[in-house]
Every structure is written in C-alpha cells, then in structure tokens.
Enzyme design. Structure first.
Site, PDB file in Angstrom:
ATOM      1  CD  GLU A 166     -25.723   2.964  51.520  1.00 21.88           C
ATOM      2  OE1 GLU A 166     -26.411   3.797  50.917  1.00 21.88           O
ATOM      3  OE2 GLU A 166     -24.609   2.603  51.141  1.00 21.88           O
ATOM      4  N   GLY A 167     -30.291   2.461  55.668  1.00 20.79           N
ATOM      5  CA  GLY A 167     -31.613   2.992  55.992  1.00 20.79           C
ATOM      6  C   GLY A 167     -32.668   2.149  55.329  1.00 20.79           C
TER       7      GLY A 167
END
Length: 821
Positions: free
Chosen positions: A498-499
């Site tokens: 997620e990043g």
C-alpha cells in the site's frame, strides 16, 4: 534615535496585529490607532505617517492593490510554480482535510478536537465481535495455517463466508453488514491477535477492491450483480494494481486497454483489448472476480477525440478468456493468498469498466479516494492489534520468566523495552480509534491515512523487535507454541505494501499535506491554473494576501512561543497534560512558518528535496499522533492510572518531533538561513528528552500486573482461556504466578531456606508435608508449574518433519517392446 523608536514601535504594532491574526483592514485600523497614540506622545512624526500611508493605501484599496501588487505577483508565481502531474492533482483533490488542517493552521482549536464524538460500537457490531469473531479465532491454529497448510482451513473459509466477514463494508440492501470503519478496525485488531493470515484475508476485501469501488462508482447493474455475491462470499475479490514496472510509482502503469471493435457473445461491439502483467496481488489465487487498473487509449477515436483517456478500472470475472492467474507468491512465511495475474490482448466489452464507459479515465481518482480510507483502517488496525497483543504477552512473559532469582521484567534493561512496547501500544490504539471515527463522520483523510499507514506499521515493526529481544530463544524457535515468530517475520510486509514506507514518509505525507492542509497554498495553485484571468486575479488576490498575513502571524507567534516556552498558549485542561497542549500549539505554529519559508526558498524543488520534506512531514505526523493520545485520554475519562502510558506516548512523540525539527534546520539548504531559523524556533535547544527510566518502570509494572490500565490497553483482543489460545494461557499463567508467590513464600519461610521458583509441584509437596498450606493451595502451585513450563519451553521436531515433502511427478514409462521369438 527617533527613527529607531519609530521602527520598534511599528514592529511591535505589526507583531501584535499579526499575533492575533487580524484581517488586513482591521490590522491597518489597529496600527492607525497606535500611530495616533504615538503622535500624541510625540513618538510618531510626519515622516512616519507618510510611510504608513504609502503602505496602507495600496494594500487596502482593492483596485490599486490588484493592479500594482497582485498582478505582478501572480505573473511571477505562474513562472515559478512547480509542475503538477495529473496523478498528483487527482491525489490532492481526492481526500478531505480534517484535524490535520487544524494542525497545519498554526493555531489548533482543542475544543474542536474534544467535541468530535468518541468512536463506539453499535449493539450489532459488538455482538459480531463477541460472537463470530471470537468463534473464528478459536477455530484458527496459526501454526497449522502458516507451516502445514499454507492456507486457512476449508472450515474457516466457509465460516467467513457464512458470517459475512467479507461484507463488512457492503450496504445492508445488498446483504452486507454495513459496519462502521471503527467496527472494521476492531474486528481486524482481534483477528490479528491470532493470525496475520486471517486478518489479511478478511481485511483486503473490505479495503481497496471491487466492493469498495462498486459501491461508490459502479453502475446499478454492476452493483446488483456483484454486491450480493460479494456479501455472501460467493464471489471473492482482488484488485490488481501493482506490477513489475509500477510499484510505488503506481501512476506509471504500463498495462494498457486499447479501445477497439471485437466479437462479444456473437456480436461485434466496441470494447477494450487488455494487456497487463500484475504481481503481489492479494487474494489473486482464490479470487473469482478481478479488479484491474490500466491505462486506456482510444487511438482510432471510437469514443471521441481524446486519445489518451488515462487510468481506468475494470472488473473481470476469473473465467475471462485469456486471463491467467498464476502461481502463489510466498510472503515471508505469512502465506496469505498472493500472486501474479497476466493477460495479453484480452477483449472485454466497455461495460466491464467500473461505472461504465463514462468512468473511463477516472480510475486514479477512484483509487486514491478509496485508498485514503483503506489506509486509515486495514494496515493500521492490524498493526495496532498486533502491538496490543504483544504488549500483554510480553508483559506476562517477563513476569513469568525468571533468571538470576527474579522475574526478568524487574531488570532495568527489560523495563526499557517494556516501556516502549506499552507506550506505543497505547498510542497505536488511540490513533486507530480517532482516525476511523473521522472516516465514520464522512471524512476521506488522505494525509491522515498516509500518517497512519507509515507510523503504525513502523511502530509495529519496532514493537515486535523489542518483544523478540525480551523473549530471546522463546521467540526465535518456531513451532505451535511460538506466538511471536510469524509476526516478526511478517513485519516487513506491512512496511512494503500500500505504498512503501520510504515513499510514504519522503513524498506523500508532507507532499500532500502542504497542498491539502495549508490554508492558502492550494487556492494559490488553483488560481494560477485558472484560465479566466479576471477570476484568477480575484482568487489569487484573496489567497496571496491571506497567505502573507498568515506567514507574518506565524513568524511573530513562533518568536513569542519560543521565547516564552509557550507557557501562555491555550490549553483546555489545567492538569498534567496542559504542557503538552501548549507545546503542540507552539510546534503547530512552527510547522506553518517553516512550511512557508521552505516553499518560498525552494519552490518546486521542495518536493525533490525528499529528506527535508520528510522531516516537515514528521513534524505534522507527531503532532497528529500526539493529538490522538490526548483525545483518547479524555474520551476514556482521564484515568489517572493511564497517565504513565499517556506521558510516555506524548514525550516520545514530542521528542521525535524536536529531533526532526533540529535535523531539518541543520540541513537547510542555506546554512545562514537554517541557523537563523533555529535561533527563532529553538533558541534554547530541545525542550523534551526521551521518556525517563522512572516512567518506563511504571509502564513495565502495568504490563506485568493485571489491573484496569492493563485491561484498557489490551481491550478487544482474543484472550480466551480455552485450550489452544496461547495468549489466554499466558494470561492465566500470569494470574497463577502472582497468586502462587505468597504461597511459595510461606513454604520457604516454614522450611527455613530459599527454594528456587522452579519445580513448584515439589514446593507444593513440601508445603503439605510441613502443614503450612492447604490442598487447594498445593494444586494452585502444581497448575502454576505446568503453565510456567508451557511459557518458557519451546518446540522441537523430528528432522524429517522440517523437510518439505514435494512429490515430484513420475516420468511416464515408455511402452515395452515385445520382441517376437
């Protein structure tokens, strides 16, 4: 001399007007009044009045100001304005500004913070936690899941479907549970206390994915078809965004969808030819419906004049011809389903686009809007739940385990680690509760989502590493009785997905925060990009002079707060927390001031100076984390017993904030300016130190002793006393050890000798022989010994059991040739 007096007088007037953030006209009137007083006293002469009028008239007469001041500034601003990509613009436009905006304002309103309602569960949500969630935790054996099966059991999968674990976000009209974000967080926290595979499997369908996207953007037909099936678990979703060439830079997708004509169900229709190569896709190996992100192109103009339509999201059934869902990835011995998805020249109709053809090119906005919500819930909740369970388990273990004739938890080196574990667990729960409440009242806090994702996953990594240090060999030796090893192995997963955290800290938190949270910067950028010159001038005039006043205010407020130690700043309470509120108001002002200076000096270069941007983001982050701690303490009734945890979390956050500030100023591009800013902001150096030994000693005591503060710290975790629950067994053994110690002391005193706190079954027999304890007390000693041994012992295996058995396919035998006689 008169000129010097005049200068000081004017500076003081400006300082007072700026401190109280007077509007331009009101400030001018105030300075005018002060000049009148100065004239009466003989301080202000005609020359001073002339200078005042030269400045005041063009500033306050709108037509003059716009023509001779605003227009030149706007033209210059347009030349130096940093370029903003479409993906950056979508990211900035996607979220909402909430409490993070207050922190960026330089003057946060604490009453606003405490007026936000406390996050609470409904009766249905609490029943779900007490019922199905508790039950599935009892069903799950994490060693079986991670070592033997590399999957949840079929019974658990069916249980999750039957009880709608995959439907927490789906509306009730489609058969879902429609739980609040806070309830989702509590479910994931509890599941994470038993198995990361279990919490991940439940978390992903309720986060970024087809269900979320369909509810917000899907057509009615898509919603009616998919949402009921997603609610019952008939359909299992995944979302394919990341690929080999587009990881952290998700906007650079090489995957394409070309608008073309093709055959679909016997007819020629306009559709998409999809070519994609995705990896790291959670639930892909078991998914029945795949959300897909790609760049959409219309080279032949079949849909209109636009050739490059942008990032688009579509929904593909698993049996779509040509789509290949590959083998499984193996994420660090935490084997939740994850794998690659590929396709080449797959033809699908346009109505596979989520939201239909009119949503073509809207995919990135859709993703970042949903991701800002998911980043607040899924990974932060799993991290917080893991930290809370680790805090209880480590405290219990440290009290049960003895070396050098005393519990290891009484050793100062262990207390240091326990203090950090307990303080961080308290903070992490505070952050998830407050942040999910923001989602529940309608916010899409993109900046807060980035803060939550980065800091809570990092704190989980720190917490599990510190717990490992305390457990030693108990944590290192994997096996059915190891409740820590898989969490330690899997910690980098949350850091990466997620990043990646490096990206999130260095580019996202402040990169979005400076644009979204600053009260004027975004308006200035929008005005500069406005093609209507008259409208742009009006918008820019309002923003730029508001910005100038804001900057002056923060400059003078920074000086005042630094020199006064913020002692006169506002605080809503007059207890031990008052100092924290005042300090945070000071540093909120400093953040706003430094942001303006940094943007003025570096301009568009600031987003490429990632380490400077990261440190500014750290200041914003620690202000937010500390706010959550103060909010939690107040929501829970300002319990005095929790103050050691509150003090640790606040002091650790503010100490790290000051370290970030100091590093920012020491590394400022202009050495002279950096030193000047440091003199303004930190004239007496740092105000906070690391939490003290005494404070960590108190927290270590809380973690090792059943009490209300400890219960609040671990509230909601799976601690069943039934056989098979390792954490519940630890809790029971801790209680038994504490109850057994007075009995043990009685036996030692009667025997007239020190008996080791081992083989308590033999101590029980000795006590009975001496006639100083009852049979009931003897039985407690025996049970305590069994639990103590379960706590300190580790698993061992037959060597053959540790060798993976892979049955290779046998080569086909060639048919035998029978020779004739």
């Amino acid at each position: 001399m008169q000129l010097f007096i005049w200068f000081i007088y004017v500076l003081a007037s400006l300082a007072v007007a700026s401190y109280f953030r007077m509007k331009l006209f009101n400030g001018t009137v105030a300075v005018f009044c002060l000049f009148v007083v100065g004239s009466i006293l003989g301080i202000i002469g005609e020359f001073s009045w002339l200078l005042f009028l030269i400045a005041a008239i063009p500033l306050n007469i709108e037509s003059i100001r716009k023509q001779y001041l605003t227009t030149p500034i706007l033209n210059s601003f347009r030349k130096i304005m940093p370029e903003m990509s479409s993906t950056e613009k979508d990211a900035i436009d996607a979220g909402t500004v909430w409490w993070d905006g207050e922190l960026f304002s330089g003057n946060p309103n604490w009453q606003t913070l405490h007026n936000i309602p406390q996050a609470r569960l409904t009766a249905d949500e609490q029943a779900f936690l007490d019922g199905p969630v508790e039950e599935v935790c009892k069903m799950c054996d994490d060693w079986e899941v991670t070592h033997k099966k590399a999957d949840l059991s079929p019974e658990i999968w069916q249980f999750l479907r039957d009880h709608k674990f995959f439907a927490m976000i789906i509306k009730k009209e489609y058969g879902g549970l429609a739980f609040s974000a806070y309830a989702q967080s509590r479910v994931l926290q509890k599941l994470s206390s038993i198995s990361a595979v279990l919490s991940t499997t439940v978390g992903v369908p309720n986060s970024l994915g087809p269900g979320e996207l369909l509810q917000h953007y899907g057509t009615k037909a898509q919603q009616d078809h998919y949402l009921p099936k997603l609610a019952t678990g008939e359909e299992i979703p995944c979302f394919a965004l990341t690929g080999p060439e587009a990881g952290s830079d998700a906007g650079s997708l090489p995957d394409t969808g070309i608008v073309c004509k093709g055959q679909w169900q016997g007819e020629e229709v306009i559709g998409l030819s999809l070519t994609f190569n995705k990896r790291y896709i959670t639930l892909a190996p078991v998914a029945t419906v795949v959300g897909l992100a790609f760049k959409m192109f219309d080279p032949d103009g079949l849909l209109g004049d636009t050739k490059d339509l942008g990032i688009t999201c579509a929904l593909l059934p698993r049996d779509t011809a040509g789509m290949e869902i590959g083998n499984r990835h193996f994420p660090l011995n935490v084997p939740f389903h994850n794998g690659p998805i590929r396709g080449k020249d797959i033809f699908v109709p346009l109505d596979y686009i989520i939201g239909g053809a009119e949503m073509a090119g809207q995919g990135w906005r859709m993703l970042v809007e949903c991701l800002s919500v998911g980043r607040v819930i899924t990974l932060p909740s799993s991290s917080a739940g893991g930290a809370k369970s680790i805090a209880l388990a480590t405290g219990a273990y440290a009290r049960i385990r003895r070396q050098f004739k005393l519990p290891v938890g009484k050793m100062e080196g262990i207390e240091e680690k326990l203090g950090s574990i307990g303080g961080n667990a308290y903070l992490m729960e505070a952050v998830t509760s407050f942040s999910t409440k923001g989602v529940d009242i309608g916010e899409k806090p993109s900046v807060i989502g980035a803060i939550c994702k980065y800091h809570l996953t990092e704190k989980m990594r720190q917490t599990v590493a510190e717990s490992m240090d305390i457990h030693g060999g108990k944590g290192v030796m994997l096996g059915p009785n190891n409740y820590l090893g898989r969490a330690y192995q899997g910690a980098p997963i949350a850091i990466t997905v997620e990043g990646a955290n490096i990206l999130t800290r260095n580019m996202m938190i402040y990169g979005q925060g400076a644009m979204r949270c600053h009260p004027y910067v975004l308006d200035e950028l929008l005005a500069a990009n406005n093609q209507d010159d008259d409208e742009a001038l009006e918008q820019f005039d309002r923003a730029v002079f508001g910005h100038i006043g804001f900057a002056f205010s923060n400059f003078f407020r920074s000086i005042w707060f630094s020199l006064s130690g913020a002692h006169l700043a506002n605080a809503p309470f007059k207890d031990e927390t008052a100092r924290y509120y005042r300090t945070m108001q000071r540093y909120s002002t400093n953040l706003a001031f430094l942001s303006d200076v940094s943007m003025a000096v570096l301009g568009g270069e600031l987003k490429r100076r990632e380490r400077l941007s990261a440190r500014l983001g750290d200041v914003l982050s620690y202000l937010y984390l500390a706010s959550c701690v103060l909010k939690r303490f107040d929501d829970e009734g300002r319990q005095a017993a929790d103050l050691p945890l509150v003090h640790w979390a606040m002091q650790d956050s503010l100490y790290k904030l000051e370290v970030a500030l100091e590093e920012l100023l020491n590394n400022f591009p202009s050495k002279i300016l950096g030193k000047t800013l440091k003199l303004i902001i930190m004239p007496f150096g740092k105000s906070y130190k690391r939490p003290s030994d005494k404070l960590e000693h108190k927290i270590a005591g809380i973690l090792q002793t059943p009490c209300e503060a400890r219960d609040r710290l671990g509230k909601g975790q799976f601690l069943s006393r039934e056989p098979g629950c390792l954490l519940g067994d630890l809790e029971q053994t801790l209680e038994n050890v504490l109850a057994a110690e007075p009995i043990y002391n009685t036996v030692c005193k009667a025997a007239g000798q020190y008996l080791p706190f081992t083989e308590l079954n033999l101590v029980a027999e000795k006590g009975l022989a001496l006639g100083v304890i009852s049979e009931e007390q003897a039985e407690l000693l025996r049970e305590t010994e069994k639990g103590r041994l379960r706590t300190i012992n580790v698993d061992d295996f037959d060597p053959a059991e540790l060798i993976q058995s892979i049955e290779k396919p046998k080569p086909k035998r060639k048919p035998r040739t029978v020779k004739s006689a």
